[in-house]
Write an enzyme that holds these catalytic residues in place. Structure first.
Site, PDB file in Angstrom:
ATOM      1  CG  HIS A 138      -0.500   1.221   6.924  1.00 27.11           C
ATOM      2  ND1 HIS A 138       0.688   1.113   8.336  1.00 27.11           N
ATOM      3  CD2 HIS A 138      -0.556   2.312   6.309  1.00 27.11           C
ATOM      4  CE1 HIS A 138       1.325   0.964   7.849  1.00 27.11           C
ATOM      5  NE2 HIS A 138       1.087   2.615   6.861  1.00 27.11           N
ATOM      6  CD  GLU A 139      -0.977   2.344   2.483  1.00 25.92           C
ATOM      7  OE1 GLU A 139      -0.978   3.694   3.066  1.00 25.92           O
ATOM      8  OE2 GLU A 139      -0.525   2.008   2.613  1.00 25.92           O
ATOM      9  CB  CYS A 144       5.125   2.260   6.964  1.00 26.09           C
ATOM     10  SG  CYS A 144       4.200   3.686   6.919  1.00 26.09           S
ATOM     11  CG  LEU A 145       6.242   1.033   1.578  1.00 24.54           C
ATOM     12  CD1 LEU A 145       5.981   0.747   0.054  1.00 24.54           C
ATOM     13  CD2 LEU A 145       7.715  -0.097   1.220  1.00 24.54           C
ATOM     14  N   GLY A 198       1.017  -1.537  -0.205  1.00 22.15           N
ATOM     15  CA  GLY A 198      -0.463   0.059  -0.051  1.00 22.15           C
ATOM     16  C   GLY A 198       1.001   1.363   0.076  1.00 22.15           C
ATOM     17  CG  HIS A 228       0.410   6.785   5.545  1.00 19.15           C
ATOM     18  ND1 HIS A 228       1.232   7.563   6.066  1.00 19.15           N
ATOM     19  CD2 HIS A 228       0.325   5.564   5.274  1.00 19.15           C
ATOM     20  CE1 HIS A 228       2.046   6.259   6.100  1.00 19.15           C
ATOM     21  NE2 HIS A 228       1.408   4.953   5.551  1.00 19.15           N
ATOM     22  CD  GLN A 259       3.593   6.011   2.708  1.00 16.07           C
ATOM     23  OE1 GLN A 259       2.577   5.180   2.009  1.00 16.07           O
ATOM     24  NE2 GLN A 259       4.514   4.844   3.151  1.00 16.07           N
TER      25      GLN A 259
HETATM   26 ZN   LIG Z   1       3.077   3.032   6.062  1.00 12.51          ZN
END
Ligand SMILES: [Zn+2]
Length: 169
Positions: free
Chosen positions: A134-135, A92-93, A45, A138, A50
């Site tokens: 999660h997304e 998380c990235l 995701g 963000h 991000q």
């Molecule tokens: Zn994330």
């Protein structure tokens, strides 16, 4: 086009994103770039903040592009329902190298526009429900760290600050 993924500490990751207006060619290009960036990472995701775009838009693919038909583009997503509780390890990235058990709803129903501008309502359980939460977090300026209890969160943020100070973040 693959875009750089911003990390914890970048302002845009910690602020509320704005709703997407018209689905312009620029937005479509952003969606395409986000999909490329998510697959290259690789991740399941990615949210627009991000990659530095303060817009309510995210992409999710639990198969990381390995299975057709699993890619979801959620534009201006909103929760319709959320219930239950799951406790699973999450990363998380934008917080590379760290993960933690995060409480999330077991089931979630989300309404969003897809890439073509159609309204879609999607029901999810387990990992997909976790990815939705999660997304969409963000888009509200929240990282999984914000969902942790004080002690664990402080431990991770201390370690990140140390990496920042030594130029390794
Ligand atoms: Zn994330």
């Amino acid at each position: 086009m693959i875009r750089p993924i911003l990390r914890y500490g970048a302002d845009v990751l910690h602020a509320e994103a704005q709703p997407v207006g018209e689905l312009t060619p620029d937005i479509d290009r952003l969606v395409g770039d986000m999909i490329d960036t998510m697959y290259a990472a690789p991740g399941i995701g990615l949210a627009a903040p991000q990659v530095g775009a303060a817009l309510r838009l995210c992409v999710i693919d639990l198969s990381v592009g390995k299975r057709g038909g699993e890619l979801l583009t959620l534009i201006n997503p909103e929760f319709v329902e959320r219930d239950g509780l799951q406790l699973e390890d999450e990363g998380c990235l934008s917080v590379p190298g760290f993960n933690a058990i995060v409480p999330r709803p077991q089931r979630a129903v989300v309404r969003a526009l897809d890439r073509t501008g159609q309204t879609r309502t999607i029901e999810a359980n387990g990992l997909l429900a976790r990815a939705f939460q999660h997304e969409i977090d963000h888009l509200d300026g929240l990282l999984f760290l914000n969902r942790l209890r004080g002690l664990k969160r402080d431990m991770i943020t201390r370690r990140i600050r140390k990496l920042q100070r030594t130029g390794k973040w």
